[in-house]
Motif scaffolding. Structure first.
Motif, PDB file in Angstrom:
ATOM      1  N   ASP A 195      31.544  43.260  46.272  1.00 15.90           N
ATOM      2  CA  ASP A 195      32.962  42.926  46.158  1.00 15.90           C
ATOM      3  C   ASP A 195      33.324  41.623  46.854  1.00 15.90           C
ATOM      4  OD1 ASP A 195      32.506  43.821  48.710  1.00 15.90           O
ATOM      5  OD2 ASP A 195      34.174  45.254  48.746  1.00 15.90           O
ATOM      6  N   TYR A 248      33.233  46.925  36.291  1.00 15.63           N
ATOM      7  CA  TYR A 248      34.643  47.216  36.571  1.00 15.63           C
ATOM      8  C   TYR A 248      35.125  46.557  37.857  1.00 15.63           C
ATOM      9  CZ  TYR A 248      35.502  49.915  32.457  1.00 15.63           C
ATOM     10  OH  TYR A 248      35.692  50.263  31.145  1.00 15.63           O
ATOM     11  N   GLU A 249      34.224  46.284  38.778  1.00 19.21           N
ATOM     12  CA  GLU A 249      34.605  45.460  39.934  1.00 19.21           C
ATOM     13  C   GLU A 249      34.918  44.036  39.476  1.00 19.21           C
ATOM     14  OE1 GLU A 249      35.451  43.975  43.706  1.00 19.21           O
ATOM     15  OE2 GLU A 249      35.345  46.051  42.960  1.00 19.21           O
ATOM     16  N   GLN A 252      38.265  44.018  37.868  1.00 20.82           N
ATOM     17  CA  GLN A 252      39.326  44.104  38.859  1.00 20.82           C
ATOM     18  C   GLN A 252      39.550  42.758  39.545  1.00 20.82           C
ATOM     19  OE1 GLN A 252      38.633  46.958  41.984  1.00 20.82           O
ATOM     20  NE2 GLN A 252      40.773  47.026  42.561  1.00 20.82           N
ATOM     21  N   ARG A 253      38.460  42.088  39.906  1.00 18.38           N
ATOM     22  CA  ARG A 253      38.571  40.795  40.586  1.00 18.38           C
ATOM     23  C   ARG A 253      39.175  39.750  39.656  1.00 18.38           C
ATOM     24  NH1 ARG A 253      38.486  40.387  45.752  1.00 18.38           N
ATOM     25  NH2 ARG A 253      37.383  38.395  45.725  1.00 18.38           N
TER      26      ARG A 253
END
Length: 261
Positions: A195, A248-249, A252-253
């Protein structure tokens, strides 16, 4: 003792090319029809499947018994439906890189068609631009992969590349950033937490093969290596599960960047 009845597979249509495929499974065949990307030469379905699935055209489907389909496709996992179609229509890498801010998933010699199919399904659902597969020593878009993808391969653009490291260099030249998933790193390179990167602009997420991970040259080509935290006693995630988490990270970012937050 009664002798078992010999079951013969339905004959393949003469129009089917030598490299054509016989796909099976309700979702795989349904999405084949919906996508309309390749010619369909024959459709077979059991009476039960025709009764249960409204999308099956009874005027086109040839009614067969379940054991006949098993003989045709080589597995009982056909769910009563199969179709003969043209070879899978792979696309060119250049076409995938021509998209603004592409989001690609590249698989480094992933050999299990179930994993390829699962990753294709996740990538398609996540809105990825496309998927890169190695042409050699890796699973391609086989009927098993198509079924595992629930038909997602019929909608997701997929390219086969001869040399993945060279393809990643080509993506770099087109302005994409390359992120490789590597739990232990490669050589003296250590991965950063998954992340941490912003994942802005064009992105290629590179996933390694089952058990062996990324090859050295492929890992060296990556701009950065990323790792998921593992707090249990098992030292790795299944490659399709890890791909889903990372995709999916990235979404999101990228969404946070698009929203200015």
């Amino acid at each position: 003792m009664e002798r078992e009845r010999s079951v013969e597979a339905p004959p393949l249509p003469r129009s089917l090319p030598a490299e054509g495929q016989v796909l099976y499974g309700r979702n795989a065949v349904h999405e084949l029809l919906r996508a309309d990307r390749r010619r369909i030469h024959a459709l077979w379905a059991t009476a039960a499947a025709q009764e249960a699935e409204a999308w099956i055209d009874r005027d086109l489907a040839r009614t067969v018994e379940a054991d006949e389909l098993t003989a045709l496709v080589g597995t009982g996992d056909h769910q009563g439906v199969a179709a003969a179609a043209n070879p899978y229509p792979y696309v060119e890498l250049e076409d995938l890189l021509a998209v603004e801010r592409p989001l690609l998933v590249a698989l480094d010699e992933v050999q299990d068609p179930q994993n390829v199919g699962s990753i294709a399904r996740t990538a398609e659902c996540a809105g990825a631009t496309g998927l890169l597969l190695c042409r050699h020593r890796a699973a391609g878009v086989t009927p098993a992969a198509a079924k595992a993808s629930a038909g997602a391969v019929e909608h997701l653009p997929i390219a086969e590349v001869r040399n993945l490291a060279d393809a990643l260099e080509q993506a770099k030249q087109a302005g994409a950033w390359i992120y490789g998933a590597a739990g232990e790193g490669a050589g003296d390179r250590r991965p950063v937490p998954y992340d941490q990167p912003e994942y802005d602009g064009g992105v290629v997420l590179v996933m390694g093969a089952e058990g062996s991970g990324l090859r050295d040259r492929v890992a060296r080509t990556c701009d950065e290596l990323v790792a998921l935290p593992l707090h249990g006693r098992i030292d790795s995630l299944n490659v399709s599960v890890a791909t889903g988490i990372l995709l999916y990270e990235i979404l999101q970012r990228r969404g946070a960047l698009d929203n200015g937050t």
